[in-house]
Design an enzyme around this catalytic site. Sequence first.
Site, short mmCIF file in Angstrom:
data_model
loop_
_atom_site.label_atom_id
_atom_site.label_comp_id
_atom_site.label_asym_id
_atom_site.label_seq_id
_atom_site.Cartn_x
_atom_site.Cartn_y
_atom_site.Cartn_z
N HIS A 179 0.81 -1.22 0.00
CA HIS A 179 0.00 0.00 0.00
C HIS A 179 0.84 1.28 0.00
O HIS A 179 0.34 2.33 -0.39
CB HIS A 179 -0.93 0.04 1.22
N ASP A 227 -3.58 -10.92 -2.03
CA ASP A 227 -4.01 -10.32 -0.78
C ASP A 227 -5.46 -9.87 -0.94
O ASP A 227 -5.91 -9.57 -2.05
CB ASP A 227 -3.10 -9.11 -0.50
N ASP A 241 -4.64 -12.33 4.52
CA ASP A 241 -5.96 -11.82 4.89
C ASP A 241 -7.04 -12.18 3.87
O ASP A 241 -8.21 -11.86 4.08
CB ASP A 241 -5.92 -10.31 5.14
#
Length: 333
Positions: free
Chosen positions: A178, A215, A303
Amino acid sequence: VRLQPVGTETRGNGGGDAARAREAEAPGMAKGADRMTDRRLRAAIERGLIGHGTSRARVESEHGQVQMWIDIDPFGVDRHDAFARQFEARGFDGRVRVAPPVPAEAGELLLFHTPLYVDFVRERSASGQGCLDGGDTPAFRGVYEASASVVGATLVAARALMAGAASRAFVPIAGLHHAARDHAAGFCVFNDIGVAIEVLRREYGLTRIAYVDIDAHHGDGVFYAFEADPQVIFADIHEDGRTLYPGTGAADEVGKGAAVGAKLNLPVPAGADDATFNAVWPRVLAFVEAASPEFIILQCGADSIAGDPITHLRFTPAAHGRAARDLAGLADR
């Protein structure tokens, strides 16, 4: 860094910076921008766009002021120890070569990040005060050194592969996808993937680098940094941005300019399971294979596996295993 004879993957469990008001002094953040009304804030929390780092958040409003209580941070520092315990308990430590991380040098960080931002992190690291973004990525003493070590670990892996010292490398705490060139985001301070891509191109002259991301969150820091770059082949399966941070990665985001067609975003709905993964994964594999990459990076943030407290996908470890095996097989070809 775990260097092993089979299976190339870059492991990470990136996070998300809140879509709430930006912190004024952080580079790349507009002062006073994007302040939400109470109604919008509540809606964003319900959709998972805010409080990405929490499994539960409560919002109260009084006289127009918004207050949040954050209860749990699943991106805790105990994750590495949990990994190490299982890694050793299963005997994997005796089947690979373990390489110590070497902190990335400032010059390496600057291959991807802006000087202003690197200096900002260094200053916050010395003071240990404030946040590095809108609130999800707190500063602490030593955050610069810790984050540089994550980047360094990924670079150790990449250079070992390029030197022929290993054919696969696994980095358990990395893939911080990110972070942008000029600011932190979603628990990600320095983007080790972005730095590694720049090192591979500048030091080794690679011109076709494939980045695959499974992800739960869209790898926005990597995507937008190379959105117009045809040398970076980007493929990302992630939860639809309408229900999860960072709200990006729509199917029509296919690159810009000369890179149109070099990017593949495959958003899947909340609740998607292995059946959904197995239906879309062949598109990723075919897309990457058609590009004939010289190097493959897999960001396999856990995740997206069922049970994560802040995302909504229901993949099993089998899906992650398939991704690693298929990309390793492609690399061998």
